[in-house]
Motif scaffolding. Structure first.
Motif, mmCIF file in Angstrom:
data_model
loop_
_atom_site.group_PDB
_atom_site.id
_atom_site.type_symbol
_atom_site.label_atom_id
_atom_site.label_comp_id
_atom_site.label_asym_id
_atom_site.label_seq_id
_atom_site.Cartn_x
_atom_site.Cartn_y
_atom_site.Cartn_z
ATOM 1 N N SER A 106 0.834 -1.211 0.000
ATOM 2 C CA SER A 106 0.000 0.000 0.000
ATOM 3 C C SER A 106 0.860 1.249 0.000
ATOM 4 O O SER A 106 0.596 2.200 -0.724
ATOM 5 C CB SER A 106 -0.883 0.056 1.249
ATOM 6 O OG SER A 106 -1.717 -1.037 1.300
ATOM 7 N N ALA A 394 -4.684 -3.425 -1.812
ATOM 8 C CA ALA A 394 -3.532 -2.629 -1.389
ATOM 9 C C ALA A 394 -3.387 -1.396 -2.278
ATOM 10 O O ALA A 394 -3.001 -0.323 -1.801
ATOM 11 C CB ALA A 394 -2.266 -3.475 -1.446
ATOM 12 N N GLY A 397 -6.386 0.997 -1.226
ATOM 13 C CA GLY A 397 -6.529 1.243 0.216
ATOM 14 C C GLY A 397 -7.836 0.693 0.747
ATOM 15 O O GLY A 397 -8.713 0.292 -0.013
#
Ligand SMILES: Nc1nc2c(ncn2[C@@H]2O[C@H](COP(=O)(O)OP(=O)(O)OP(=O)(O)O)[C@@H](O)[C@H]2O)c(=O)[nH]1
Length: 398
Positions: A106, A394, A397
Motif C-alpha cells: 500500500s 492494497a 486502500g
C-alpha cells in the motif's frame, strides 16, 4: 569438721574437672563445617553463620557464580571449535503472506489508488478528468491497452450509475482493476509433477533482478509448506552467486549443488536434478545466470540447460524474475526471455520500491502468463504468492 571441709573441697574440684571435660568434648563436637566437596555457591546459606563459623561461608561467596561458570564456558568454547551444524530456520508459512506485506505494498502503490479515487470523486467527470485518469494509470506502468480498457469500462459504469458515492466509486474501481489483473489464472508454482518426483523449477532473468534471492526465498516458501528442496547453483558466471544460494539453502536445510567457477551451467543443473532424484527430494530449484549480452548467447545457454535437464525429466516451471522498478525495460527483457524459453510464471521483485505496480497488469498482457510471486523486500520471507484481491485492495486502500 576439717575432714568435712576437705571432702567438700575435693568434691568441688572433681565436679569442676568433670564439667570442664564435658564442655571441652562439646566444643570438639562442633568443628567448623568442612568445605563442601562442590560448594553450592548459587544458593546463599539459609541462615547467616555466626562466630568462628562465619569465616568459611563468608570467604566462599567470593568465588562468584561467574568464576564457577568459567570452566563450563571454556568447555562450550571447546565444543564450538568443532564444525557446528548450522541452525535450521523455520520459515513463515506462505499462505497469507501478501496480507502481512500489504502495508508495504500500500505504501509503495499509494499514489495510484489515491490518485484515481481523487479524480473519480470530482463533481464533473469531464474529458480532461478522464485523461488525467488515463495518465495516472500509464504512469503506474499499467500499459496502453489495459489503461484504455479500464477507462472505457469505468466511464460506462459511472454514466449508468448517475450519482456516485465514494464507496460506490471505490467498488467500481476495484472491480475494473481486478478484471485487468485477472482472477481466474492458475497462479500456483508447479512443483508437483504427475509422474515422479522431483518437481523441477528453473529461475531465469537478467542479472540484478533478484534471481538468486528469489530462488532462496522460494526454497523457504517450499520448506514452509513441508517440502524438501535441492538447489542448483547454475549461475556459474558470478562466483558469489553460488555462495549466496548455498547460504540461503543452509538456513532451511536445503542442499546446494554447485560446480566450478565459470563452469558449465547445464552440467550443474543436470547434477542438481540427479542429486534431487537420488535424495528423493520433492523439488529442485535451478538458479541461472542470465548475464548474457546477446540473444543468441542467452538462447544457447538457457536452451542447453533446459535440454540437458530434460534428459532426466521435464521442467515443471520456468519462472521469469523481473525487477518492477525497471518499468518498460522489464517488459523488453520479458519479451526476449519469452522468445528463448517457455516462461510459465512471472516473479515481480522489488514492488516495495516502486509506485509502478501497474507492471503486474502490463507484463501479464505482454507474455500471457500470470504473475505468481511478488517480492516485497529484502527480508528472507518477503516473497509472497500473488493474490489479485489482496493486491488490488492494497492499491486502492481500505
Ligand atoms: N527491496 C527489495 N530488494 C530485493 C527484492 N528481491 C531482491 N532484492 C535485492 O536485489 C539485489 C539483487 O538480488 P540478487 O538475487 O543478487 O540478483 P540476481 O538476479 O541473482 O543477480 P546475479 O546473480 O548478478 O545475476 C539484492 O540486494 C536483493 O536483496 C525485493 O523484493 N525487494
Amino acid at each position: 569438721m576439717e575432714i568435712v571441709i576437705l571432702l567438700v573441697v575435693i568434691a568441688v574440684v572433681v565436679i569442676g574437672a568433670l564439667g570442664g571435660l564435658v564442655v571441652g568434648s562439646r566444643r570438639r563436637k562442633q568443628p567448623p563445617p568442612p568445605p563442601p566437596a562442590t560448594p553450592d555457591i548459587t544458593a546463599p546459606p539459609a541462615e547467616p553463620h555466626v562466630g568462628d563459623e562465619a569465616e568459611t561461608p563468608r570467604e566462599e561467596p567470593r568465588r562468584t557464580i561467574e568464576e564457577v561458570d568459567l570452566p563450563d564456558t571454556s568447555g562450550a568454547v571447546a565444543v564450538e571449535e568443532r564444525p557446528a551444524a548450522p541452525e535450521i530456520e523455520i520459515p513463515e508459512p506462505a499462505a497469507g503472506r501478501l496480507v502481512r506485506l500489504r502495508a508495504r505494498l500500500s505504501r509503495s502503490q499509494n499514489a495510484l489508488g489515491k490518485g484515481l479515487l481523487t479524480l473519480l470523486s470530482r463533481e464533473h467527470l469531464d474529458d480532461d478528468t478522464w485523461e488525467e485518469i488515463e495518465d495516472t494509470l500509464l504512469t503506474a506502468d499499467v500499459g496502453v491497452q489495459p489503461t484504455q480498457e479500464l477507462v472505457e469500462g469505468l466511464r460506462e459504469r459511472v454514466k449508468v450509475l448517475g450519482t456516485r458515492t465514494p464507496a460506490e466509486l471505490r467498488g467500481l474501481l476495484r472491480e475494473e482493476l481486478l478484471k485487468l489483473v485477472g482472477t481466474d489464472m492458475d497462479r500456483t508454482v508447479k512443483t508437483e509433477p504427475e509422474a515422479s518426483k522431483p518437481g523441477i523449477v528453473m529461475v531465469v532473468g537478467v542479472n540484478g533482478t533478484g534471481k538468486t534471492t528469489t530462488t532462496g526465498k522460494l526454497a523457504r516458501v517450499l520448506v514452509a509448506d513441508g517440502r524438501t528442496v535441492v538447489l542448483g547453483a547454475a549461475d556459474t558466471f558470478r562466483a558469489a552467486a553460488a555462495d549466496q544460494l548455498q547460504t540461503w539453502g543452509e538456513r532451511v536445510g536445503a542442499y546446494t549443488v554447485r560446480g566450478p567457477e565459470a563452469g558449465d551451467p547445464a552440467s550443474v543443473a543436470f547434477d542438481a536434478v540427479k542429486e534431487g532424484k537420488e535424495m528423493g527430494t520433492d523439488v529442485v530449484l535451478i538458479d541461472t545466470a542470465g548475464r548474457l549480452h546477446t540473444k543468441t548467447g542467452l538462447m544457447d545457454e538457457l536452451g542447453k540447460v533446459k535440454r540437458v535437464v530434460e534428459k532426466q525429466a521435464p521442467l515443471d516451471e520456468i519462472l521469469l524474475v523481473l525487477d518492477a522498478t525497471t518499468g518498460q525495460n522489464g517488459l523488453v527483457q520479458a519479451r526476449v526471455f519469452a522468445e528463448v524459453v517457455d516462461i510459465t510464471g512471472i516473479v515481480l521483485t522489488k514492488l516495495d520500491g516502486t509506485a509502478k505496480g501497474g507492471i503486474v497488469i502490463a507484463v501479464q498482457r505482454e507474455l500471457g502468463v500470470p504473475v505468481k510471486l511478488v517480492g516485497l523486500g529484502e527480508g528472507a520471507d518477503d516473497l509472497a504468492p500473488f493474490e489479485p484481491e489482496a493486491f488490488v485492495d492494497a492499491l486502492i486502500g481500505e
